[in-house]
Write an enzyme that holds these catalytic residues in place. Structure first.
Site, mmCIF file in Angstrom:
data_model
loop_
_atom_site.group_PDB
_atom_site.id
_atom_site.type_symbol
_atom_site.label_atom_id
_atom_site.label_comp_id
_atom_site.label_asym_id
_atom_site.label_seq_id
_atom_site.Cartn_x
_atom_site.Cartn_y
_atom_site.Cartn_z
ATOM 1 N N ARG A 125 0.822 -1.214 0.000
ATOM 2 C CA ARG A 125 0.000 0.000 0.000
ATOM 3 C C ARG A 125 0.856 1.264 0.000
ATOM 4 O O ARG A 125 0.334 2.360 0.052
ATOM 5 C CB ARG A 125 -0.947 0.002 1.197
ATOM 6 C CG ARG A 125 -1.969 -1.120 1.177
ATOM 7 C CD ARG A 125 -3.043 -0.888 0.129
ATOM 8 N NE ARG A 125 -4.084 -1.907 0.187
ATOM 9 C CZ ARG A 125 -4.504 -2.592 -0.881
ATOM 10 N NH1 ARG A 125 -3.994 -2.390 -2.059
ATOM 11 N NH2 ARG A 125 -5.468 -3.491 -0.742
ATOM 12 N N ASN B 64 -0.825 -1.430 -8.277
ATOM 13 C CA ASN B 64 -2.012 -0.619 -7.974
ATOM 14 C C ASN B 64 -1.852 0.218 -6.706
ATOM 15 O O ASN B 64 -2.662 0.150 -5.786
ATOM 16 C CB ASN B 64 -3.251 -1.516 -7.868
ATOM 17 C CG ASN B 64 -3.135 -2.551 -6.779
ATOM 18 O OD1 ASN B 64 -2.032 -2.911 -6.377
ATOM 19 N ND2 ASN B 64 -4.261 -3.029 -6.272
ATOM 20 N N HIS C 105 -5.979 -10.522 -14.364
ATOM 21 C CA HIS C 105 -7.014 -10.749 -13.340
ATOM 22 C C HIS C 105 -8.195 -11.302 -14.134
ATOM 23 O O HIS C 105 -8.932 -10.536 -14.758
ATOM 24 C CB HIS C 105 -7.364 -9.416 -12.673
ATOM 25 C CG HIS C 105 -8.531 -9.461 -11.741
ATOM 26 N ND1 HIS C 105 -8.414 -9.847 -10.435
ATOM 27 C CD2 HIS C 105 -9.831 -9.159 -11.917
ATOM 28 C CE1 HIS C 105 -9.610 -9.774 -9.849
ATOM 29 N NE2 HIS C 105 -10.485 -9.363 -10.733
ATOM 30 N N HIS D 265 -4.749 -15.978 -9.517
ATOM 31 C CA HIS D 265 -5.763 -16.483 -8.577
ATOM 32 C C HIS D 265 -6.945 -17.201 -9.231
ATOM 33 O O HIS D 265 -8.082 -16.801 -9.088
ATOM 34 C CB HIS D 265 -6.271 -15.377 -7.649
ATOM 35 C CG HIS D 265 -6.677 -14.101 -8.339
ATOM 36 N ND1 HIS D 265 -7.592 -14.053 -9.351
ATOM 37 C CD2 HIS D 265 -6.278 -12.827 -8.140
ATOM 38 C CE1 HIS D 265 -7.741 -12.805 -9.733
ATOM 39 N NE2 HIS D 265 -6.950 -12.049 -9.025
ATOM 40 N N ASP E 272 -1.876 -13.382 -2.489
ATOM 41 C CA ASP E 272 -2.820 -12.341 -2.905
ATOM 42 C C ASP E 272 -3.063 -11.358 -1.753
ATOM 43 O O ASP E 272 -4.186 -10.904 -1.522
ATOM 44 C CB ASP E 272 -4.136 -12.955 -3.401
ATOM 45 C CG ASP E 272 -4.873 -12.006 -4.350
ATOM 46 O OD1 ASP E 272 -4.266 -11.013 -4.775
ATOM 47 O OD2 ASP E 272 -6.057 -12.264 -4.647
#
Lengths: 444, 331
Positions: A69, A99, A184, A237, A310
């Site tokens: 983050r 991200n 994704h 994932h 993840d």
């Protein structure tokens, strides 16, 4: 630094298919000797000897899907707390998603993340770069220069690359650069309003569903583009039986395709969201029991190449809201090993194979040297006890965020020591005692 | 599945027949005797409400807060009347969801109100599970007045009371629930309640308005309305939201009314004495023909509103008036 001898260990090296008793000598941060009989004069004063007491000594884990983050949302996780969480979980190599805020779509930002990671210096951090500028799914980033600066792959993070033309060009261009495109895999129009796996459970809870086929639709489309471009494609994932079957067929066909899954997709099913438990809200959503079994089977037969945590830190404000408004994601670094070892304890997989999916599997996908115990390799190691019963306690996580669906759950497997380039970066013996479990004397 | 009532609370039936839980969050998880108990009490309140002096003192000194995050006139008024007729103090709070920053203030609002020591919160919210979340954070009883597409338990109870007073026991009745089942909390609560009570439920809707896995609820699924209504005792119509009629779930109002609007012709498939219900507010000419809605012999719609007050009195009495007893511990 004095050389260190790890003796009396159960050596696990998936790269060499080695699972045997032995010892390992570390000198100058690298593996100097490894094998059933490492000859070292133990009386020699300049060697530190660590008696592993029969515990497992494996390459440090490689987690190929982690959300950091920092920069931007340091209240949820910083590079310091992220690396502390990683080493507490036995992870010594991370690949981080782009991200953040700002989004990592430019060489200078990528280098900033690398520098930030090196300053902390407890694990290897390999950033992914954004596949498209601003993760908007339109313009490709400077993939060549980003790869040169160390980007291990290209991805739009938690967003699907939805436009087929964009995906086609990304795969083509990335094949020249020699890096995978990480998708994704979810058809966004089918997932738009959904927050749970479509079916009886979502209907009972009155939650909008996402059909399981949203995953395979995107994967099948991408596989067609892989045939066209011969690019390297990685599906992140994977969570459904049909998607795993599609990848199994693609591999048999000889396409350069890989995939990973996360522990919650083989340890939990959609029933974990009952009572609107937002900590179990993940993207893609937790699936049916049949899908959960298919994920475990896919890992066992090697269709699924890697287990990634993840890791997605979320603060209280993002989770203490009605289910559909909650941000998806779980913190996973500190539960990656014990939850994955569940596959050993329930007889699904051999220990060495689980360790392979956590080390050499992801390292191969990203072209990393990590994940082996070979002489000359960096001594990135994890020493763990595979059978030790633990109760997962999120309040003790080193991650700044506590959003774990496994909090309070019993598991088996505990990290005792994590070593990064020969240096001990985590040592359970120097941790404050866990008030909830009584520790047995060492070498029990 | 979800505990409809109070998480972690075991039913206490030491006195035989009372409603043993702290909250009413949904019908799912209730037993036949829980429901019978509430309906029996509500029956008594119907008589009380028909007298000139409608007021009792059961809830004297108790405070109820109607906390509505979604617009509602009838349900809020019904709860308000129910509380006042039992002698409680009722406060209405409407929180416009558009002006608040998502659910963040849901907990804040709950904590603020909790500090004022209410005895019950009646909550409506546009998100499934919001009332459940709120119930975990406050010390008083919480009544779900409708959460997202999840449940609307007092609506199902009032529907059951209306049916029972006309048709007797629900066991064995054939009930057709028609319309937007997918987005309907009324449908879910009714399916649960009717199944618990032994009625047989069919759902009638175009496939786009049926949620996935609905057949696992033990209902019969029909897309043809006349076949779906064949031989049924009760026709329960659901409201179709305007924004869902314009091409996204069904092609047009005209087409929807043609295939799924209840008129006398389609009603002929049902039993001759079949009764018609609607949770309101009705879209006349969309899901129901005016002539049918106003047919005094067939339509239960006005009675449903009357039963609403009685049922809510029964629920409030069961939850609030017993709060000094052991089950009302703060957990």
């Amino acid at each position: 630094m004095r050389p260190t001898l790890y003796k009396n260990a159960r050596l696990l090296d998936p790269a060499a298919r080695l699972d045997s008793k032995g010892a390992l000598l570390v000198r100058d941060g690298r593996v100097a000797e490894v094998g059933p009989a490492v000859f070292v004069d133990a009386i020699q004063a300049d060697v530190e000897v660590i008696d592993c007491g029969g515990r497992c000594l494996a390459p440090g884990l490689v987690d190929m899907r982690v959300q950091t983050r920092e920069p931007g949302e340091e209240h949820m996780e910083t590079m310091v707390s992220l690396q502390a969480a990683a080493v507490a979980g036995g992870v010594t190599t991370l690949a981080t998603l782009p991200n953040t805020n700002p989004i990592i779509d430019d060489v200078s930002l990528l280098e900033f993340v690398e520098r930030l990671a090196q300053e902390v210096g407890m694990v290897n951090v390999h950033p992914y770069a954004a596949a498209t500028k601003g993760l908007k799914g339109e313009q490709m980033t400077e993939m060549g220069m980003l790869a040169e600066s160390g980007a291990v792959g290209f991805t739009d993070g938690v967003k699907a690359i939805a436009d087929a033309v964009v995906m086609r060009r990304l795969l083509s261009y990335a094949s020249m650069v020699g890096r995978p495109v990480i998708q994704h895999p979810e058809e966004p129009s089918l997932a738009r309003e959904g927050c749970a796996n479509e079916g009886e459970t979502a209907t009972r809870l009155g939650l909008a569903g996402i059909p399981a086929c949203a995953e395979v639709m995107m994967i099948e489309r991408d596989l067609s583009l892989v045939r066209l471009t011969r690019g390297r494609y990685h599906a992140a994932h994977v969570s459904t039986a049909v998607a795993i079957e599609a990848i199994r067929r693609a591999k048999a066909e000889g396409l350069e395709v890989t995939c990973d899954t996360a522990p919650h997709y083989f340890a939990l099913n959609e029933l974990a969201i009952v009572d609107y438990r937002t900590f179990a809200r993940v993207s893609p959503p937790l699936r049916s029991e049949a899908d959960r079994r298919a994920v475990a089977a896919g890992l066992a037969d090697g269709t699924i190449d890697a287990i990634a945590s993840d890791h997605a830190p979320q603060d209280q404000d993002s989770k203490r809201v009605p289910f559909a408004q909650a941000e998806p994601g779980v913190v996973g670094l500190e539960t990656l090993l014990p939850i994955s070892l569940g596959l050993v304890h329930d007889g699904t997989m051999a220990l060495l194979d689980v360790i392979e999916r956590l080390t050499t599997g992801p390292a191969r996908i990203l072209g990393l040297e990590a994940g082996r115990l070979a002489v000359g390799a960096w001594a990135d190691l994890v020493l763990f006890e595979p059978d030790r019963a633990v109760r997962i306690d999120a309040s003790r996580f080193r991650s700044k965020s506590k959003n774990s669906p496994f909090d309070g759950k019993p598991a088996q497997g505990r990290v005792w020591r994590t070593v990064y380039r020969g240096r001990t970066v985590f040592d359970l013996d120097s941790e404050p005692a866990d008030p909830r479990s009584r520790r047995e004397p060492e070498h029990a | 599945m979800t505990s409809a009532i109070a998480p972690g609370t075991a039913p206490d039936r030491s006195d035989g027949s009372r409603y043993p839980y702290r909250h009413l969050l949904g019908i799912e998880g209730l037993s036949r005797s829980d429901i019978d108990f509430l309906l029996d009490r509500a029956d008594g309140f119907v008589e009380q409400n028909r007298q000139a002096d409608k007021k009792s003192t059961t809830l004297r000194g108790r405070t109820l807060i109607n906390l509505f995050f979604e617009n509602s006139t009838r349900t809020r008024t019904s709860f308000e009347l129910a509380g006042k007729r039992l002698g409680g103090d009722v406060i209405n709070m409407s929180v416009s969801t558009s002006s608040i920053k998502k659910g963040e203030t849901l907990i804040d609002t709950a904590m603020t109100l909790n500090a004022m020591h209410p005895d019950a919160l009646v909550v409506r919210h546009s998100e499934s599970g919001a009332v459940h979340l709120l119930a975990e954070k406050v010390n008083c009883s919480v009544i779900n007045a409708g959460d997202g597409s999840h449940e609307h338990p007092t609506q199902a109870l009032l529907d059951a009371l209306a049916i029972r007073r006309r048709k007797g026991p629900l066991e064995g009745l054939e009930v057709a629930i028609c319309g937007d089942v997918s987005h309907s909390r009324v449908a879910r609560s009714n399916i649960h309640l009717l199944s618990i009570m032994g009625a047989r439920v069919r759902v009638v809707a175009p496939p786009t308005l049926l949620p996935s896995g609905i057949e696992r609820f033990g209902v019969e699924v029909h897309h043809d309305m006349e076949r779906g209504l064949a031989g049924c005792d009760i026709v329960m119509m659901l409201r179709l939201q305007t924004e869902r009629m314009k091409g996204s779930f069904v092609p047009s109002i005209r087409e929807y009314f043609r295939y799924y609007g209840l008129d006398h012709e389609k009603l002929r498939a049902a039993k001759p004495d079949a009764l018609i219900m609607h949770p309101g507010p009705m879209n006349r000419g969309v899901e129901i023909d005016s002539v049918v809605a106003d047919d005094i012999d067939r339509s239960l719609i006005r009675e449903q509103v009357e039963m609403g007050v009685a049922v809510r009195m029964a629920v409030l009495e069961a939850l609030v008036s017993r709060q000094t007893e052991p089950w009302a511990k703060n957990q």
